[in-house]
Design a protein around this motif. Structure first.
Motif, PDB file in Angstrom:
ATOM      1  N   GLY A 241     -11.539  -4.464 -11.442  1.00 45.63           N
ATOM      2  CA  GLY A 241     -12.342  -4.124 -10.517  1.00 45.63           C
ATOM      3  C   GLY A 241     -11.995  -4.349  -9.118  1.00 45.63           C
ATOM      4  O   GLY A 241     -11.450  -5.205  -8.633  1.00 45.63           O
ATOM      5  N   PHE A 242     -12.196  -3.265  -8.449  1.00 46.64           N
ATOM      6  CA  PHE A 242     -12.155  -3.282  -6.846  1.00 46.64           C
ATOM      7  C   PHE A 242     -13.437  -2.874  -6.148  1.00 46.64           C
ATOM      8  O   PHE A 242     -13.236  -1.945  -5.099  1.00 46.64           O
ATOM      9  CB  PHE A 242     -10.777  -2.508  -6.537  1.00 46.64           C
ATOM     10  CG  PHE A 242      -9.669  -2.865  -7.024  1.00 46.64           C
ATOM     11  CD1 PHE A 242      -9.410  -2.304  -8.395  1.00 46.64           C
ATOM     12  CD2 PHE A 242      -8.864  -3.547  -6.397  1.00 46.64           C
ATOM     13  CE1 PHE A 242      -8.019  -2.340  -8.838  1.00 46.64           C
ATOM     14  CE2 PHE A 242      -7.483  -3.669  -6.980  1.00 46.64           C
ATOM     15  CZ  PHE A 242      -7.237  -3.272  -8.487  1.00 46.64           C
ATOM     16  N   THR A 243     -14.472  -3.199  -6.765  1.00 47.13           N
ATOM     17  CA  THR A 243     -15.762  -2.707  -6.186  1.00 47.13           C
ATOM     18  C   THR A 243     -15.937  -2.920  -4.804  1.00 47.13           C
ATOM     19  O   THR A 243     -15.795  -4.178  -4.224  1.00 47.13           O
ATOM     20  CB  THR A 243     -16.924  -3.466  -7.002  1.00 47.13           C
ATOM     21  OG1 THR A 243     -16.668  -3.738  -8.537  1.00 47.13           O
ATOM     22  CG2 THR A 243     -18.258  -3.067  -6.539  1.00 47.13           C
ATOM     23  N   ASN A 244     -16.392  -1.978  -3.950  1.00 48.32           N
ATOM     24  CA  ASN A 244     -16.501  -1.922  -2.486  1.00 48.32           C
ATOM     25  C   ASN A 244     -15.390  -2.571  -1.789  1.00 48.32           C
ATOM     26  O   ASN A 244     -15.520  -2.891  -0.666  1.00 48.32           O
ATOM     27  CB  ASN A 244     -17.934  -2.907  -2.170  1.00 48.32           C
ATOM     28  CG  ASN A 244     -19.078  -2.282  -2.729  1.00 48.32           C
ATOM     29  OD1 ASN A 244     -19.257  -1.026  -2.603  1.00 48.32           O
ATOM     30  ND2 ASN A 244     -19.980  -3.174  -3.022  1.00 48.32           N
ATOM     31  N   GLY A 245     -13.914  -2.240  -2.252  1.00 48.84           N
ATOM     32  CA  GLY A 245     -12.930  -2.668  -1.683  1.00 48.84           C
ATOM     33  C   GLY A 245     -12.674  -1.633  -0.457  1.00 48.84           C
ATOM     34  O   GLY A 245     -12.892  -0.452  -0.543  1.00 48.84           O
TER      35      GLY A 245
ATOM     36  N   ASP B 152     -12.728  -0.136 -11.897  1.00 48.45           N
ATOM     37  CA  ASP B 152     -13.851   0.008 -11.377  1.00 48.45           C
ATOM     38  C   ASP B 152     -13.571  -0.036  -9.837  1.00 48.45           C
ATOM     39  O   ASP B 152     -13.491  -0.916  -9.203  1.00 48.45           O
ATOM     40  CB  ASP B 152     -14.975  -1.133 -11.553  1.00 48.45           C
ATOM     41  CG  ASP B 152     -16.147  -0.951 -11.252  1.00 48.45           C
ATOM     42  OD1 ASP B 152     -17.382  -1.768 -11.440  1.00 48.45           O
ATOM     43  OD2 ASP B 152     -16.388   0.249 -10.398  1.00 48.45           O
ATOM     44  N   LEU B 153     -13.931   1.321  -9.194  1.00 46.86           N
ATOM     45  CA  LEU B 153     -13.545   1.560  -7.813  1.00 46.86           C
ATOM     46  C   LEU B 153     -14.642   1.852  -7.010  1.00 46.86           C
ATOM     47  O   LEU B 153     -14.693   2.502  -6.245  1.00 46.86           O
ATOM     48  CB  LEU B 153     -12.335   2.357  -7.449  1.00 46.86           C
ATOM     49  CG  LEU B 153     -11.199   1.716  -7.917  1.00 46.86           C
ATOM     50  CD1 LEU B 153     -10.103   2.824  -8.373  1.00 46.86           C
ATOM     51  CD2 LEU B 153     -10.376   1.144  -6.944  1.00 46.86           C
TER      52      LEU B 153
ATOM     53  N   ARG C  61      -2.217   7.729  -9.652  1.00 45.13           N
ATOM     54  CA  ARG C  61      -2.849   7.940 -11.096  1.00 45.13           C
ATOM     55  C   ARG C  61      -4.157   7.087 -11.230  1.00 45.13           C
ATOM     56  O   ARG C  61      -4.165   5.808 -11.409  1.00 45.13           O
ATOM     57  CB  ARG C  61      -1.957   7.895 -12.053  1.00 45.13           C
ATOM     58  CG  ARG C  61      -0.844   8.900 -11.957  1.00 45.13           C
ATOM     59  CD  ARG C  61       0.327   8.931 -13.165  1.00 45.13           C
ATOM     60  NE  ARG C  61       1.175   9.849 -13.038  1.00 45.13           N
ATOM     61  CZ  ARG C  61       2.021  10.090 -13.769  1.00 45.13           C
ATOM     62  NH1 ARG C  61       2.137   9.585 -14.819  1.00 45.13           N
ATOM     63  NH2 ARG C  61       3.264  11.288 -13.653  1.00 45.13           N
ATOM     64  N   LEU C  62      -5.260   7.640 -11.149  1.00 46.10           N
ATOM     65  CA  LEU C  62      -6.438   6.810 -11.444  1.00 46.10           C
ATOM     66  C   LEU C  62      -6.980   7.358 -12.600  1.00 46.10           C
ATOM     67  O   LEU C  62      -7.805   8.654 -12.571  1.00 46.10           O
ATOM     68  CB  LEU C  62      -7.578   7.070 -10.141  1.00 46.10           C
ATOM     69  CG  LEU C  62      -6.826   6.527  -8.806  1.00 46.10           C
ATOM     70  CD1 LEU C  62      -6.369   7.618  -8.063  1.00 46.10           C
ATOM     71  CD2 LEU C  62      -8.087   5.581  -8.136  1.00 46.10           C
ATOM     72  N   ILE C  63      -6.970   6.825 -13.731  1.00 51.23           N
ATOM     73  CA  ILE C  63      -7.212   7.471 -14.982  1.00 51.23           C
ATOM     74  C   ILE C  63      -8.566   6.813 -15.755  1.00 51.23           C
ATOM     75  O   ILE C  63      -8.489   5.424 -15.803  1.00 51.23           O
ATOM     76  CB  ILE C  63      -5.974   7.223 -15.979  1.00 51.23           C
ATOM     77  CG1 ILE C  63      -4.950   7.888 -15.435  1.00 51.23           C
ATOM     78  CG2 ILE C  63      -6.390   7.918 -17.329  1.00 51.23           C
ATOM     79  CD1 ILE C  63      -3.858   7.749 -16.057  1.00 51.23           C
ATOM     80  N   GLU C  64      -9.618   7.407 -15.990  1.00 57.29           N
ATOM     81  CA  GLU C  64     -10.949   7.000 -16.527  1.00 57.29           C
ATOM     82  C   GLU C  64     -11.320   5.893 -15.570  1.00 57.29           C
ATOM     83  O   GLU C  64     -11.897   4.889 -16.243  1.00 57.29           O
ATOM     84  CB  GLU C  64     -10.663   6.358 -18.036  1.00 57.29           C
ATOM     85  CG  GLU C  64     -10.135   7.667 -19.125  1.00 57.29           C
ATOM     86  CD  GLU C  64      -9.961   7.015 -20.407  1.00 57.29           C
ATOM     87  OE1 GLU C  64     -10.469   5.734 -20.619  1.00 57.29           O
ATOM     88  OE2 GLU C  64      -9.391   7.592 -21.098  1.00 57.29           O
ATOM     89  N   CYS C  65     -11.356   5.977 -14.408  1.00 58.11           N
ATOM     90  CA  CYS C  65     -11.941   5.089 -13.490  1.00 58.11           C
ATOM     91  C   CYS C  65     -13.383   5.488 -12.838  1.00 58.11           C
ATOM     92  O   CYS C  65     -13.653   6.711 -12.942  1.00 58.11           O
ATOM     93  CB  CYS C  65     -10.989   4.975 -12.135  1.00 58.11           C
ATOM     94  SG  CYS C  65      -9.404   4.195 -12.700  1.00 58.11           S
TER      95      CYS C  65
END
Length: 870
Positions: A766-770, A787-788, A802-806
């Motif tokens: 997870g990189f929530t609110n990064g 989780d972005l 590559r952002l896959i199924e994020c």
């Protein structure tokens, strides 16, 4: 300054000084001088401190950075040494603007050192020094001569004040001498170079070409900037200053070739009239301007001073003193809370958090008639209807607010904290030997400990005295600020105590809870550590503002590496201990220097508030070890096992940990600078708050590690494997992330601004609110089921990533370059891509419900499997 006033400039680029002078034939003047140092390699601007240090170290006797005295024309000064002359002589070509001269440098048969370029090398004067270097009777040949006039020696640098050549130019003092200047003095007398180095003028961008001086020829142009000055005089009509421009010009270009630095020095003078007490310069400002730009007017420069006078907060922003091309060199710690600014958003976030933590939906005190109404009424009288502020009433309001806040503070139970008593130094003298022998023979020998034992023996309570003392010692092992029972040692005696400790450790393992606090073990420090600590506290107090700026706005250029010799192996470690078990040692405020520990065990020991410098630990183990408040400098750890390390408020400078394991370690409010971890592993390591800068981690495995609200900048993570690593707040500004693997990690509100990513694979993390502002994410980077949500990729570059199924719901992409990026199967609900470049991006099977695109920015993009693609 010799007159009262306020001088303003940008101190990180410009050195500045002003001096009142009485000059015959001209009257009194205030001479103002500003200089900009630069690097000879590429012309990049340097801080003035670099120039001062270079002059001190390389300039030679009598050289001074700037005498703030007037000069005729302009000149080139060459200070320091030159490469030795091999053979009979060497040609040296010197050019700077209108200055062009060819010199012949001759070898010095009497010395094998670096050949000096100073007043003793070659000074020419027809009367005082016809023969060469040392006066009328010195028949040695000069070392430096003008090629076109071989019989005439020259000198290249500034001369000392007492040199005969200068004294003669100064003139003979007489009845008309004023302020040390003879009536017939030349204004060139303070800083005189050979006339070959004079020019009618030197200018920005003039070429500077020097060959034959040092190993590398110098070929660059002078910096493209000029110094503009404005001043204000106090007069009866204008008591706050009558502003005017000060005419400035380059009076010298100084070069220290051996140090690789130079400086352009600008100067201007302000006439003060015949009576120096009759006028006052109340303000003087020196600003930097682009050479090609129009010169700034008097009110543009004067406004900087006036703004700072009326609004002192503006003094935190030095950008008005510089051209726009140099604004990036200024760190602005505070910014206004205008609507939409980051601080405004922070305020609202903080309020929401406070309400959430307390379970309230509004301020319970809002609208209530709380005590302090009389203060509010007093405050309303500060600015009456005419708009004039009553300064006396304002001070009354401030005093009333302070008294009221102190009263409320005490009512809430927060009494003023008593300052800790300073430990006084007790000189032992002849009694030192006896004390050292007792302290090293067995534990619990201090006056407090012997009193406790005696009382428990005389008045039995069923409690064993030895057990009580054991518990007291164990409490010291846990405390960041342990109580110390022995009075502080005088510095010389602490060194003698350290010598005895080192000899004693060489004989065998110490008894548990032996107290060696205050000793200086190993190499003797250059200064009393207490003096050094006091100096550091003064420096910190002077440098840190009362309100520390939020870390969100702290991020300047990457600092250069510390010039520390220990980790480079240039310092020898003269002492060694092998195979010792140091168990329960009480060594607070103790210094350890120049020692190699091999296969030693440190268990249940406290080194709190001490210093460990230039020490090496090889195959050592640390178990339940307290190093709170300890400063590690130039230390190396190899193949060490470190468990249960308590390192609160510790400082680590230029240290290396190779193939070490860290487990159950806590770094609370610690500091690291130029620390390297190579190999090894981290498990259950917690880093909270503190400052961590220029930290490098190579080929290390991290598990169950936490980064909590830590200030960290310019980290290098290469070959690191992270599993269950979490982080909250602040983060890695300007970090380099290479060859990383992240599995089930979580970073909330973490900052990766200006970071670079290369060959990074993150899965189920997870990189929530990064924050990824201006981050560079290379095409080989992959994010699988990450989780972005709410992440901000402002001006980021992640083409081909590559952002896959994020999950990217609520993410921001203003100014981002994501050409060719993959968003396979990712949730992009409501994302606004209108200001992002997405040519050739892949959105196959992505959720694009409410997603905004700009048609010209998605040329060649693949929307297969989406409503848009269908």
């Amino acid at each position: 300054m010799a007159v009262e006033g306020w001088s303003i400039t940008y101190p990180k680029l410009v050195g500045f000084g002003a001096r009142a002078l009485a000059v015959p034939g001209r009257g009194n003047v205030l001479c103002a001088s500003a200089f900009m140092p630069f690097r000879l390699q590429d012309g990049d601007l340097l801080e003035p401190a670099v120039w001062y240090e270079a002059v001190r170290e390389f300039g030679g006797e009598g050289s001074i950075p700037d005498t703030v005295s007037p000069l005729p024309r302009a000149e080139l000064l060459l200070l320091g040494g030159v490469k030795r002359v091999d053979g009979d002589e060497r040609l040296c070509d010197i050019r700077c603007g209108a200055v062009e001269v060819e010199l012949l440098l001759r070898p010095d048969e009497e010395s094998t050192d670096l050949q000096a370029m100073d007043a003793d090398a070659a000074v020419w004067h027809e009367t005082d020094n016809p023969g060469g270097r040392g006066g009328p009777d010195d028949r040695r040949r000069p070392l430096i001569v003008d090629r076109n006039h071989p019989g005439r020696p020259v000198w290249l640098g500034s001369t000392s004040y007492l040199h005969p050549a200068r004294q003669r130019r100064l003139g003979e003092p007489g009845e008309d001498a004023t302020a040390g200047w003879p009536g017939n003095a030349s204004s060139a007398s303070f800083h005189d170079a050979h006339e070959s180095f004079w020019a009618d003028g030197l200018f920005p961008r003039d070429p500077l070409r020097l060959t034959g001086l040092v190993d590398v020829d110098i070929d660059l142009d002078l910096p493209p900037f000029r110094i503009g000055m404005a001043a204000a005089k106090e007069t009866e009509a204008e008591p706050y200053g009558d502003w005017f421009l000060v005419e400035t010009r380059i009076h010298s270009v100084s070069v220290i070739a051996t140090a690789g630095v130079g400086a352009v020095l600008w100067r201007g003078s302000i006439d003060l009239g015949a009576d120096i007490l009759g006028e006052s310069v109340v303000a003087l400002v020196a600003g930097v301007e682009d050479a090609e730009a129009p010169a700034r007017g008097v009110y543009e420069l004067g406004e900087v001073v006036v703004d700072r006078l009326l609004e002192p907060g503006r003094a935190l922003d030095d950008r008005p003193l510089l051209p726009e091309s140099l604004h990036d060199r200024v760190e602005v710690p505070f910014q206004g809370r205008a609507e939409g600014s980051p601080l405004s958003a922070r305020l609202e976030t903080a309020k929401d958090w406070a309400f959430g933590e307390t379970g309230l939906d509004q301020n319970p005190f809002e609208g209530q008639d709380l005590p302090g109404k009389e203060i509010a009424e007093l405050a309303q009288s500060v600015a009456p209807d005419d708009g004039e502020v009553d300064v006396n009433r304002l001070s009354e309001v401030a005093a009333a607010v302070f008294d009221r806040s102190k009263e409320l503070h005490e009512q809430a139970g927060f009494d003023e904290e008593a300052r800790p008593e300073e430990r006084s130094v007790v000189v032992r003298g002849d009694a030192l030997e006896d004390e050292v022998a007792r302290r090293l023979d067995r534990p619990y020998q201090s006056a407090q400990e012997t009193t406790i034992a005696a009382n428990l023996t005389q008045h039995p309570t069923g409690v064993d005295a030895e057990d009580v003392l054991e518990r007291l010692a164990s409490a010291r092992l846990e405390s960041p600020q342990p109580p110390l029972y022995w009075p502080a040692l005088e510095f010389g005696e602490s060194v003698r105590f350290g010598e005895a400790v080192l000899e004693w450790l060489g004989k065998g393992d110490p008894v548990r809870h032996i107290d060696v606090s205050g000793a200086q073990v190993g190499d003797e420090p250059a200064l009393d550590p207490r003096v050094v600590a006091a100096m550091r506290e003064e420096e910190v107090a002077a440098a840190v503002p009362e309100e520390e700026p939020d870390f969100e706005f702290w991020h300047g250029e990457k600092p250069p590496p510390l010039d520390t010799p220990g980790t480079t192996g240039t310092l020898t470690r003269a002492h060694s201990l092998r195979g010792r078990r140091i168990d329960g040692l009480l060594a607070e405020e103790t210094g350890w220097r120049g020692i190699r520990f091999e296969q030693c065990t440190f268990a249940d020991s406290s080194f709190a508030q001490g210093e460990i410098e230039n020490c090496e630990f090889v195959e050592c183990s640390f178990e339940h070890f307290n190093v709170s408040g300890v400063t590690f400098s130039d230390c190396r750890f190899e193949s060490c096992a470190i468990t249960e390390l308590e390192a609160a408020e510790s400082a680590w400078k230029a240290c290396e940990l190779a193939d070490c394991t860290l487990e159950n370690c806590s770094f609370n409010d610690a500091g690291m600078r130029d620390v390297t971890f190579r190999g090894g592993s981290w498990r259950h390591v917690v880093l909270t708050e503190g400052m961590f800068m220029n930290v490098s981690v190579f080929d290390t495995k991290m598990e169950d590690t936490s980064f909590n609200m830590m200030r960290a900048a310019y980290w290098l993570l290469d070959g690191v494997s992270m599993e269950r690593v979490v982080g909250m707040g602040r983060g890695f500004l300007g970090a380099e992330l290479r060859n990383l693997k992240l599995q089930t990690c979580g970073f909330t509100l973490f900052k990766f601004d200006e970071s670079s990513w290369e060959n990074v694979r993150a899965s189920e993390s997870g990189f929530t609110n990064g924050l990824f502002t201006e981050a560079a994410i290379a095409p080989a980077c992959e994010f699988w089921r990450c989780d972005l949500t709410g992440a901000a990729f402002i001006r980021a570059r992640l083409g081909g990533a590559r952002l896959i199924e994020c999950s990217l719901t609520g993410s921001a992409w203003s100014g981002a370059d994501a050409k060719g990026a993959w968003f396979l199967g990712s949730s992009l609900r409501g994302v606004d891509f209108a200001d992002a470049r997405l040519a050739g991006a892949v959105f196959c099977d992505a959720d694009l419900n409410g997603t905004v695109f700009l048609e010209q920015e998605v040329i060649g993009a693949d929307f297969s499997g989406t409503l848009r693609g269908d």
